[in-house]
Design a protein around this motif. Structure first.
Motif, short mmCIF file in Angstrom:
data_model
loop_
_atom_site.label_atom_id
_atom_site.label_comp_id
_atom_site.label_asym_id
_atom_site.label_seq_id
_atom_site.Cartn_x
_atom_site.Cartn_y
_atom_site.Cartn_z
N ASN A 13 0.80 -1.25 0.00
CA ASN A 13 0.00 0.00 0.00
C ASN A 13 0.82 1.28 0.00
N PRO A 14 1.44 1.63 -1.08
CA PRO A 14 1.61 0.82 -2.29
C PRO A 14 2.75 -0.19 -2.13
N ASP A 15 2.67 -1.22 -2.98
CA ASP A 15 3.64 -2.31 -2.92
C ASP A 15 5.04 -1.80 -3.28
N ARG A 16 5.95 -1.99 -2.35
CA ARG A 16 7.32 -1.53 -2.65
C ARG A 16 8.37 -2.30 -1.86
N LEU A 17 9.57 -2.28 -2.41
CA LEU A 17 10.73 -2.82 -1.72
C LEU A 17 11.57 -1.64 -1.28
N TYR A 18 12.13 -1.73 -0.06
CA TYR A 18 13.12 -0.70 0.23
C TYR A 18 14.35 -1.28 0.90
N PHE A 19 15.44 -0.61 0.68
CA PHE A 19 16.74 -1.05 1.16
C PHE A 19 17.35 0.10 1.94
N ASP A 20 17.72 -0.15 3.19
CA ASP A 20 18.40 0.88 3.97
C ASP A 20 19.89 0.57 3.98
N LEU A 21 20.64 1.47 3.40
CA LEU A 21 22.09 1.30 3.31
C LEU A 21 22.71 2.05 4.48
N LYS A 22 23.34 1.29 5.39
CA LYS A 22 23.80 1.86 6.65
C LYS A 22 25.11 2.61 6.49
N ASN A 23 25.28 3.60 7.33
CA ASN A 23 26.52 4.37 7.37
C ASN A 23 26.91 4.91 5.99
N CYS A 24 25.90 5.45 5.31
CA CYS A 24 26.10 5.90 3.93
C CYS A 24 25.71 7.36 3.75
N ILE A 25 26.31 7.97 2.76
CA ILE A 25 25.92 9.32 2.38
C ILE A 25 25.64 9.34 0.89
N LEU A 26 24.55 10.02 0.53
CA LEU A 26 24.16 10.08 -0.88
C LEU A 26 24.96 11.19 -1.56
N SER A 27 25.65 10.85 -2.63
CA SER A 27 26.41 11.87 -3.36
C SER A 27 25.45 12.91 -3.93
N LYS A 28 25.93 14.14 -3.98
CA LYS A 28 25.04 15.28 -4.32
C LYS A 28 24.44 15.21 -5.72
N ASP A 29 25.18 14.64 -6.65
CA ASP A 29 24.70 14.67 -8.03
C ASP A 29 23.77 13.51 -8.39
N VAL A 30 23.36 12.73 -7.39
CA VAL A 30 22.48 11.59 -7.70
C VAL A 30 21.04 12.05 -7.85
N THR A 31 20.40 11.69 -8.96
CA THR A 31 19.00 12.06 -9.21
C THR A 31 18.11 11.33 -8.19
N PRO A 32 17.21 12.05 -7.49
CA PRO A 32 16.44 11.41 -6.41
C PRO A 32 15.41 10.38 -6.87
N SER A 33 14.90 10.50 -8.08
CA SER A 33 13.95 9.47 -8.50
C SER A 33 13.93 9.33 -10.02
N VAL A 34 13.53 8.16 -10.45
CA VAL A 34 13.42 7.92 -11.89
C VAL A 34 12.19 7.04 -12.15
N SER A 35 11.42 7.40 -13.17
CA SER A 35 10.29 6.56 -13.57
C SER A 35 10.82 5.43 -14.43
N ILE A 36 10.41 4.20 -14.13
CA ILE A 36 10.90 3.06 -14.92
C ILE A 36 9.77 2.54 -15.80
N GLY A 37 8.64 2.18 -15.19
CA GLY A 37 7.43 1.79 -15.96
C GLY A 37 7.66 0.68 -16.98
N ASP A 38 8.37 -0.36 -16.57
CA ASP A 38 8.65 -1.45 -17.52
C ASP A 38 7.77 -2.67 -17.26
#
Ligand code: ZN
Length: 372
Positions: A49-74
């Motif tokens: 609700n809605p159906d999703r998988l999530y992964f928590d990556l510990k002790n990590c920092i997201l690099s600044k230039d990473v796009t926060p989301s992408v539509s896949i729709g495959d």
């Protein structure tokens, strides 16, 4: 469901950078790859609700230039999102459309999390390729020249580089498969460029190839080592085979031994869907044709046989797939041969005939035996 995977510890003071992600869609599954600059610990969860998988990556920092989301729709994934969840956690969310199961593996050096999400269709067995009437169909083959760009692969005593030899042989092979066997040919690279191993497999899957042929040149610390061998993906206890896979995976032998244990689930997949048997048939055709045609012109051809080991580049290939080691660059005589156009032509021709023999069963060179 909460599972915790431990792949080692990082210093608490130093956070691991999540440098980016990539994804590829194929018929049976979507492959998502998260690039990291070190090993990590992570947890994984599925919620509805809605159906999703999530992964928590510990002790990590997201690099600044990473796009926060992408539509896949495959048809399998709707969307992928990534964000700094709290000070030390990067959360990766995959919004599911049609889901059956997923697997995560960690490829090392560089570290990357490879998440394969399967739809219901993805678990159907591969159709029997032996059936009659398929012979006239145009086959699609993906040819994968190893290494490239800043990864030269093996380098011979006179400086000949694996990446250059295998690219040339691959192009010759491609031309032959097109002209002689009327196949459609796709290259994972057709120039001197670096392509990650997991992307090469993803290319073959997304193009729905009938065969996948990865071409490499061998190297050994024993300078006298020479010969030709063809590999399929499987677990092995053979130290030499493990060494070859370690080199091709860009790992130390010690790491390679660990990796085998971690990738057990992939091997379970392999048993279930009959790809191993078909890959073995392809491997025997290629290996036997290489040996029989090269011995006509060269008197010192050593047949090292069909072997198995855990090559990253073959993991989850959805079609019969082999990795060919076309001679030893570390051996002076074989390096000299590999530098010659005539020898490269001969090798390409022999591989083409092997693939052709597999694709058209009546021409089978030799029956596969079980003693590998
Ligand atoms: Zn190689």
């Amino acid at each position: 469901m909460l599972l915790v995977f431990l792949f080692g510890y990082s210093e608490a003071s130093k956070r691991v950078a999540v440098e980016g992600y990539r994804y590829w869609s194929s018929e049976g599954y979507t492959r998502v790859v998260i690039n990291l600059n070190d090993q990590i610990e992570f947890t994984q969860n599925r919620i509805s609700n809605p159906d999703r998988l999530y992964f928590d990556l510990k002790n990590c920092i997201l690099s600044k230039d990473v796009t926060p989301s992408v539509s896949i729709g495959d048809g399998i994934l709707k969307k992928m999102r990534v964000g700094q969840f709290d000070n030390g956690t990067v959360r990766v969310v995959l919004d599911l459309q049609k889901f059956e199961r997923f697997n995560v593996v960690v490829f090392k050096n560089p570290y990357r999390l490879v998440i394969d999400v399967f739809s219901e269709k993805g678990v159907e067995p591969v159709p029997d390729t032996k059936q009659e009437g398929k012979i006239s169909e145009i086959k699609r083959v993906v040819i994968d020249p190893g290494h490239g760009g800043n990864d030269p692969g093996a380098i011979g005593p006179r400086g000949l580089m694996e990446k250059d030899v295998v690219l040339d042989v691959a192009k010759k092979l491609g031309a032959l498969l097109k002209d002689k066997y009327n196949m459609e040919v796709i290259f994972t690279r057709d120039r001197d460029v670096f392509i990650p191993l997991e992307e090469r497999t993803a290319i073959a899957n997304s193009k729905k190839a009938d065969f996948f042929i990865s071409i490499h040149a061998n190297a050994s610390r024993r300078k006298a080592a020479r010969g030709i061998e063809t590999y399929i993906l499987n677990w092995t206890t053979d130290e030499e085979s493990m060494r070859v896979a370690a080199r091709e995976n860009n790992l130390s032998l010690a790491k390679m031994k660990k990796v085998q244990g971690e990738l057990q689930m992939i091997l379970d997949d392999l048993e279930r869907d009959n790809k191993k048997g078909e890959s073995m048939k392809l491997a025997y055709n290629v290996q036997n044709l290489m040996i029989s045609s090269l011995t006509q012109d060269y008197n010192q051809v050593i047949d090292l046989g069909v072997k198995q080991a855990l090559f990253y580049v073959l993991v989850r290939a959805e079609m019969p797939s082999v990795l060919v080691e076309i001679s030893f660059l570390s051996n002076r005589e074989e390096e000299k041969l590999l530098s010659q156009n005539k020898y490269r032509d001969k090798i390409a021709e022999a591989i083409a005939n092997g693939v052709g023999a597999y694709a058209t069963p009546p021409k089978l060179a030799k029956k596969p035996s079980d003693n590998i």
